[in-house]
Each structure stands twice: as structure tokens, then as C-alpha cells.
Design an enzyme around this catalytic site. Sequence first.
Site, mmCIF file in Angstrom:
data_model
loop_
_atom_site.group_PDB
_atom_site.id
_atom_site.type_symbol
_atom_site.label_atom_id
_atom_site.label_comp_id
_atom_site.label_asym_id
_atom_site.label_seq_id
_atom_site.Cartn_x
_atom_site.Cartn_y
_atom_site.Cartn_z
ATOM 1 N N ASP A 12 3.538 -11.148 -5.564
ATOM 2 C CA ASP A 12 2.838 -10.283 -4.592
ATOM 3 C C ASP A 12 2.671 -10.954 -3.235
ATOM 4 O O ASP A 12 1.701 -10.712 -2.525
ATOM 5 C CB ASP A 12 1.445 -9.865 -5.114
ATOM 6 C CG ASP A 12 1.521 -9.252 -6.500
ATOM 7 O OD1 ASP A 12 2.430 -8.447 -6.710
ATOM 8 O OD2 ASP A 12 0.684 -9.593 -7.359
ATOM 9 N N HIS A 40 7.537 -4.103 -5.716
ATOM 10 C CA HIS A 40 7.614 -4.491 -4.309
ATOM 11 C C HIS A 40 7.188 -3.291 -3.487
ATOM 12 O O HIS A 40 7.720 -2.207 -3.682
ATOM 13 C CB HIS A 40 9.054 -4.772 -3.903
ATOM 14 C CG HIS A 40 9.594 -6.039 -4.463
ATOM 15 N ND1 HIS A 40 8.836 -7.154 -4.689
ATOM 16 C CD2 HIS A 40 10.850 -6.370 -4.825
ATOM 17 C CE1 HIS A 40 9.603 -8.108 -5.159
ATOM 18 N NE2 HIS A 40 10.826 -7.660 -5.269
HETATM 19 P P1 GDP Z 1 5.922 -8.435 -3.387
HETATM 20 O O1 GDP Z 1 5.973 -8.086 -4.832
HETATM 21 O O2 GDP Z 1 6.020 -9.899 -3.148
HETATM 22 O O3 GDP Z 1 6.877 -7.641 -2.569
HETATM 23 O O4 GDP Z 1 4.467 -8.060 -2.868
HETATM 24 P P2 GDP Z 1 3.681 -6.673 -3.017
HETATM 25 O O5 GDP Z 1 4.479 -5.580 -2.511
HETATM 26 O O6 GDP Z 1 3.095 -6.547 -4.356
HETATM 27 O O7 GDP Z 1 2.416 -6.999 -2.090
HETATM 28 C C1 GDP Z 1 2.510 -7.205 -0.786
HETATM 29 C C2 GDP Z 1 1.609 -6.186 -0.080
HETATM 30 O O8 GDP Z 1 1.309 -6.661 1.181
HETATM 31 C C3 GDP Z 1 2.270 -4.853 0.126
HETATM 32 O O9 GDP Z 1 1.293 -3.844 0.099
HETATM 33 C C4 GDP Z 1 2.860 -4.971 1.536
HETATM 34 O O10 GDP Z 1 3.013 -3.728 2.198
HETATM 35 C C5 GDP Z 1 1.824 -5.799 2.185
HETATM 36 N N1 GDP Z 1 2.278 -6.688 3.250
HETATM 37 C C6 GDP Z 1 3.404 -7.445 3.326
HETATM 38 N N2 GDP Z 1 3.372 -8.218 4.425
HETATM 39 C C7 GDP Z 1 2.196 -7.936 5.059
HETATM 40 C C8 GDP Z 1 1.573 -8.427 6.242
HETATM 41 O O11 GDP Z 1 2.061 -9.307 6.930
HETATM 42 N N3 GDP Z 1 0.333 -7.899 6.541
HETATM 43 C C9 GDP Z 1 -0.272 -6.951 5.788
HETATM 44 N N4 GDP Z 1 -1.456 -6.513 6.158
HETATM 45 N N5 GDP Z 1 0.300 -6.487 4.663
HETATM 46 C C10 GDP Z 1 1.505 -6.968 4.303
#
Ligand code: GDP
Length: 425
Positions: A12, A40
Site C-alpha cells: 500500500d 492498487h
Molecule cells: P499500492 O497497492 O501500493 O498501489 O497502494 P494502494 O493503492 O493500496 O494505496 C495507496 C493509496 O494512496 C491510494 O489510495 C492512492 O490513490 C493514494 N496515493 C498514492 N500516492 C499518493 C500521494 O502522493 N498522496 C496522496 N494523498 N495519496 C496518494
Amino acid sequence: MVKAVVGACWGDEGKGKITDMLADKSDIVIRFQGGSNAGHTIINEYGKFTLHQLPSGVFHSNITNIIGNGVALSVENFVSEIKELTDRGIPHPNIIVSDRCQVVMPYHKQQDGLEEARIADAAFGSTKSGIAPFYSDKYGKIGFQVSELFADKEYLMNRISNVLTLKNTLFKNLYGAEVLKVEDIYNKLMEYRDLLEPYVADTFDFLSKAVKDNKEILLEGQLGSLKDPDHGIYPMVTSSSTLAGYGAIGAGLPPYEIKEIISVVKAYSSAVGAGAFVSEFFGEEADELRRRGGDGGEYGATTGRPRRMGWFDVVASRYGCQVQGATCAALTVVDVLSYLDEIPICTAYELDGEEIGYFPSTVKLERCRPIYKVMPGWKTDIRGIRNYNDLPDNAKRYIEFIDANICTPIKMVSNGPAREDIIYR
Ligand code: GDP
């Protein structure tokens, strides 16, 4: 060139966003491990999507997306995610499935649930997607490879009946569950065969040619270093390797072709499931960061469960980047911290009265306590900033402190969930 985007910690970290961003410049995006047990989140011009099974390149019609041989393929999720995309107006993705990939069977999910119920309080916090039984069966040589779905009936019936001799002993005697029938499993495999047929290919051959032709290839990791079965917090880990090194195996590429490994690191910590989490904090302070975190709060993309919250952990992140062999890091969700007056960073652990800077194996890790340094906050909204130098000084200090301590240069800073919320350094 082959690049990998992988997680440095518990998952995440925002890999979906970084992959989606880099996918723009890629010809091929590959999922090489894991299944639909994690999600994701991607926000782009089509809206907000959570992908569990599909590679993040599916929004770009010029990209070939690959489900690599190392993936646990849930055919149901694969088909329903493609349908969701096309229903929402995205062109049918260009996607191929390795004929060496294996399928998650309904009994894997059932076994996952039965086992979590059996161990009750000691449960791993599984998403019950069948991932652990799937990989156990794969390595126990009782899984079903996609290529086998196209074998003749006699071959398959023999294989199924051998598999069910083992499964039914377990289901009946250990779990007191109903036994599985050979004919039902055969019919299920035929259903999977028909659904997958348009997508199946020899992806090894496809990738060998792509490497020769100098195509831009992106490996997309799921979860993070600390969930790796060998290098993570065993046994509270996932059941396939989350490391870029496994990308070579799970996709079918020469290891030396992976030239760039981008480890995604979050500006604070979060984790799902059980297991040691040294910089975890609780109460109202944790609730507030959870509410403000990511895009719409830190709640599991697959389960909706509230994630556990922690401060940035230098020890875990440095180790996480190192086991990935990261060539650079992307620091995400920095904007989320803008409300804090002060931001603690866990810089070392105390283990049995001694200060340590390495990430120990689980039994010792459980005894570690965090040692914090407190950094001043910046208290201004930093979304929309595109140049590193325009960031407030305290935000730069925070980023530079992490950069200097994780032994991996931070080349990208993400300051918002959208594709364009990115600062290159
Ligand atoms: P992944 O499995 O590593 O892709 O991560 P997730 O999708 O579970 O969680 C990442 C969350 O953080 C998602 O809701 C993204 O839209 C959000 N996100 C990613 N980068 C950023 C950022 O720089 N700032 C903010 N506020 N949210 C982000």
C-alpha cells in the site's frame, strides 16, 4: 529496458500510481507475483479504479499487459475487472496470460477461510483469496497450470482425482467440510479454459523478442519487501516473493535485464494484517492520520479494513529498499503529513537495551522498540507543487533526512494521488 516498481515496506505504498505514471512510457506492463489479494488504486482521466488482478497498464491501449507465470490467477476476478473497465468506457485492454501461470481454484478460497477459522486468534489476517493454499499447491505440484486446461480429458481427470484424494482428506477430516467432486472440478476447469482462451500465450517467447527489440518493460510488484516469505516478517508474510529479483522468474526474463528498480516508500507507515510493526501508534492520533491518509483514508483496497498506522520507519524502509536492490526510491503521500506540527521518524530500534540500525528477523523484531527523532512540520498544503525547490523548507528537510538514511536516492516525490502530482528530483 526492464524496470521494476516494487514496495519497500508492508504494501500500500502507492505502487499503483507510480506504475500508472510510468506505464505512459512503457510498451509492456507485467504482473509477476501475487494474486487478487491486494489492490492498487489508480486515479486517472477515466476516474478512480482499484485493480486487484490486472496489471496497471490496462488504461493505455498501446500497452501489452501480461499476467506472468508467477501470478496466482483468479479467473473470476480477471474477467470481472476487464468487464468493469469496459463498462466504464475504457477500450478493451490488450492483455495476455502466460500459459505457465496457474489458476486459483474455488477450493483454495474455501480452504483459506476454513484455515483462518481453525486457527482463530492466531489468524494471519488473510484476505481469504486463496493465496496461501494456491502457492502451497503450486509448489506441492498439485496446482493447475493454464496450459493444462487445454489437455485432453483423461489427463485432466487423472490429475484432478489425485489432487482431490489429498484435498478431500483435509477437507473431510480436518475441517469437517463437504468433499469435492472430480466432475465439478473438471467442469470448473473447462469454464476457466473457455474464459481464458482468447488471452493465453507463450509469454516467455513474447518477452524474449520484446527484450531483443529494446521494448520498455515494466514489472509491477504487489505488496512490499516486508511481506516477502524469505526476507519479510515470516510467518506474517504473503506466499509469493514480493522482490524485484523474483520479477525475473515470475515474468520469465533474464535477471540481468532488470536495470532499474524503483522502490516505493511511503512518507509514513501503514500495514494490514498481523505482525511486528515497530513504529505503530494508536488512538486519536492514529485515527486522524488514517482518515487523512492516501486518497480517502487508509482502508484496505480489497477488504475495506482500517490499516494499522505508524510513523516513518528508517530501519524498515532502508532494509526494504536494500532487499529490493533498489536503484532509486519514490516517496509517496508526502502531502498527507502537511497538517502535523511535528513529525516523528523512527531512526533506530532498541533491542534488549541496545540500539540497533539493522532490521532483525521476526523473533527479535517482536522485541524491538522504536527510537524517534522529531522533525518540524511544514503546515502548508503542498499539493500542486511541481518543482522540488518550491516545497517548504521543512518538507525538503524531511525528504532529505529520509533520502540520506535509506541508502537509496529519492528520485520522485509524490504529493497527491493523481498521475500529475509528482515532483522529480
Ligand atoms: P499500492 O497497492 O501500493 O498501489 O497502494 P494502494 O493503492 O493500496 O494505496 C495507496 C493509496 O494512496 C491510494 O489510495 C492512492 O490513490 C493514494 N496515493 C498514492 N500516492 C499518493 C500521494 O502522493 N498522496 C496522496 N494523498 N495519496 C496518494
